[in-house]
Design a protein around this motif. Structure first.
Motif, PDB file in Angstrom:
ATOM      1  N   SER A 313       0.842  -1.131   0.012  1.00  9.25           N
ATOM      2  CA  SER A 313       0.053   0.136   0.199  1.00  9.25           C
ATOM      3  C   SER A 313       0.927   1.367  -0.108  1.00  9.25           C
ATOM      4  O   SER A 313       2.193   1.242   0.123  1.00  9.25           O
ATOM      5  N   ALA A 314       0.351   2.373  -0.328  1.00  8.24           N
ATOM      6  CA  ALA A 314       1.291   3.589  -0.243  1.00  8.24           C
ATOM      7  C   ALA A 314       0.465   4.923   0.358  1.00  8.24           C
ATOM      8  O   ALA A 314      -1.013   5.023  -0.026  1.00  8.24           O
ATOM      9  N   ALA A 349      -3.358   4.536  -0.846  1.00  4.45           N
ATOM     10  CA  ALA A 349      -3.449   3.318  -2.176  1.00  4.45           C
ATOM     11  C   ALA A 349      -3.390   1.909  -2.105  1.00  4.45           C
ATOM     12  O   ALA A 349      -2.419   1.816  -1.390  1.00  4.45           O
ATOM     13  N   LEU A 350      -4.288   1.353  -2.322  1.00  5.07           N
ATOM     14  CA  LEU A 350      -4.549  -0.059  -2.201  1.00  5.07           C
ATOM     15  C   LEU A 350      -3.792  -0.671  -3.459  1.00  5.07           C
ATOM     16  O   LEU A 350      -3.772  -0.058  -4.754  1.00  5.07           O
ATOM     17  N   PRO A 351      -3.517  -2.108  -3.485  1.00  5.23           N
ATOM     18  CA  PRO A 351      -3.234  -2.628  -4.850  1.00  5.23           C
ATOM     19  C   PRO A 351      -4.021  -2.439  -5.764  1.00  5.23           C
ATOM     20  O   PRO A 351      -5.305  -2.726  -5.696  1.00  5.23           O
ATOM     21  N   PHE A 352      -3.646  -2.052  -7.266  1.00  5.76           N
ATOM     22  CA  PHE A 352      -4.386  -1.705  -8.228  1.00  5.76           C
ATOM     23  C   PHE A 352      -3.815  -1.778  -9.514  1.00  5.76           C
ATOM     24  O   PHE A 352      -2.653  -1.169  -9.723  1.00  5.76           O
ATOM     25  N   HIS A 353      -4.295  -2.848 -10.291  1.00  7.85           N
ATOM     26  CA  HIS A 353      -3.837  -2.835 -11.710  1.00  7.85           C
ATOM     27  C   HIS A 353      -4.918  -3.795 -12.636  1.00  7.85           C
ATOM     28  O   HIS A 353      -5.715  -4.493 -12.005  1.00  7.85           O
ATOM     29  N   ALA A 354      -4.607  -3.745 -13.790  1.00  5.90           N
ATOM     30  CA  ALA A 354      -5.428  -4.310 -14.889  1.00  5.90           C
ATOM     31  C   ALA A 354      -5.762  -5.710 -14.335  1.00  5.90           C
ATOM     32  O   ALA A 354      -7.024  -5.963 -14.768  1.00  5.90           O
ATOM     33  N   ARG A 355      -4.890  -6.431 -14.050  1.00  3.53           N
ATOM     34  CA  ARG A 355      -4.964  -8.056 -13.940  1.00  3.53           C
ATOM     35  C   ARG A 355      -5.055  -8.347 -12.489  1.00  3.53           C
ATOM     36  O   ARG A 355      -4.892  -9.397 -12.091  1.00  3.53           O
TER      37      ARG A 355
END
Ligand SMILES: Cc1ncc(COP(=O)(O)O)c(C=O)c1O
Length: 373
Positions: A313-314, A349-355
């Motif tokens: 997280s950030a 910010a939580l983990p986040f990406h397209a896949r």
């Protein structure tokens, strides 16, 4: 991150596939690694994707913002208004040209700067406004443009986090004024490092193309420099990757929308503020998934608990005016932008990406619930 965690969920990840590899390899094998045909191909595809006549690829979003300060004629003694709740480049671009950044406080829910907040800090020395679409949520472009018109203020849009977002139904980048995108690997699409500036003006485009290429003119030979410029070119290997990314941009954006919607579902009932939904004028392009923790929650402790469980997280985003070099150089201090400062203390910010798959998202939310206690 704890070595004992059974699962690891990264903050972001680019979507790179065999097609990207093929395109990059093609350029590598061609031997034409810079100033070849791939750069213009990438620019023309990006211009089409955004719906704008002119697009200049550059070496980073920061480089694009710097060149936009040149377009605006920003110089020593000028003020440039921007958001304190952004990445430092939104303000640094003004400092590169000897100008002073002026911060206008944000809205606590859009995290963008509302027009009335900008209006309150305008002075006769305001030369430009760098309007930021933070976390991919479009800012109030029409009202901000209206503030510029008639005052001789240039409008530059920092859409580095917002490729694919729409304001009043039209894609960002196609609203006429210079707009900057960035392609670092955590962005919606990537070229490794890289960026682009779109504009509706042929003259601005020609100036951008010259400035990024050491001030060469279209008619110059290699060692002739008509003006003072920079090396902010994007190389052809990066452009090739950009072409692969643009070919699947719609799929990437759709996947990110789905991941965000799933977080929305999973976080229902958890005591925190989730990102603002779209409305008729604002269609977000999902860059990160940022939540706001309740007041009084120890964010560092939450992040440490998540890290122990393998969840990255950030603390997105610190307020720019409170960065050490900003305090030192301009004397900025706490209290200058209270809303931004309060958001900076509570957003995560939580983990986040397209896949990112459902299993990982369920795990993240489960661990977050536990961390929030
Ligand atoms: C809002 C914003 N502006 C500017 C930039 C700078 O882009 P780059 O890292 O490509 O220089 C970024 C990238 O992180 C950004 O998020």
């Amino acid at each position: 991150m704890s070595p004992t965690a059974t699962r690891r969920v990264n903050l972001s990840a680019p979507w790179i596939d065999e097609r990207d590899e093929e395109l990059v390899l093609e350029v590598l094998r061609s031997g034409w690694l810079s100033l070849g045909p791939t750069g213009p191909r990438f620019e023309s595809m990006l211009a089409d994707a955004v719906g704008v006549p002119h697009c200049a690829a550059v070496s980073s979003g920061t480089a694009g913002l710097h060149l936009c300060m040149r377009l605006a004629g920003v110089g020593p003694g000028d003020e440039v208004v921007t958001s304190p709740y952004s990445f430092v480049a939104s303000a640094n671009c003004a400092i590169y040209e000897g100008a002073t950044p002026v911060f206008a406080d944000i809205d606590a829910h859009t995290y963008n700067v509302p027009p009335e907040s900008i209006e309150a800090v305008l002075t006769p020395r305001t030369k430009a406004i760098v309007a930021v679409d933070i976390f991919g949520y479009p800012c109030e472009l029409d009202e901000i443009r209206a503030l510029c018109e008639g005052r001789g203020i240039a409008l530059v849009e920092d859409a580095c986090e917002a490729l694919g977002a729409r304001y009043k139904g039209r894609l960002l980048g196609s609203h006429g004024h210079p707009t900057v995108f960035a392609f670092y690997p955590n962005k919606q699409m990537t070229t490794g490092e890289g960026g682009a500036v779109t504009t509706g003006s042929r003259e601005e485009h020609e100036l951008l193309v010259s400035l990024r290429n050491q001030g060469r003119l279209e008619t110059s030979s290699w060692l002739q420099h008509g003006r003072f410029g920079f090396n902010y070119r994007l190389d052809d290997l990066s452009a090739a990757l950009g072409i692969g990314q643009l070919e699947k941009l719609d799929r990437i954006l759709e996947a990110r929308r789905e991941v965000a919607a799933r977080y929305g579902e999973l976080l229902r009932g958890v005591d925190l503020e989730t990102p603002l939904p779209d409305d008729a004028d604002h269609e977000r392009s999902w860059f990160v998934y940022v939540v706001k923790l309740p007041e009084g929650v120890d964010r560092d402790r939450v992040m440490a608990r998540l890290a122990d469980d393998g969840v990255a997280s950030a603390p997105y985003l610190p307020s720019i005016h409170l960065q050490p070099y900003m305090r030192e150089r301009f004397g900025f201090a706490e209290g200058l932008c209270p809303v931004s400062e309060a958001c900076s203390a509570r957003t995560l910010a939580l983990p986040f990406h397209a896949r990112l798959d459902r299993g990982d998202q369920e795990y993240v939310v489960d661990r977050l619930r536990v961390a929030l206690g």
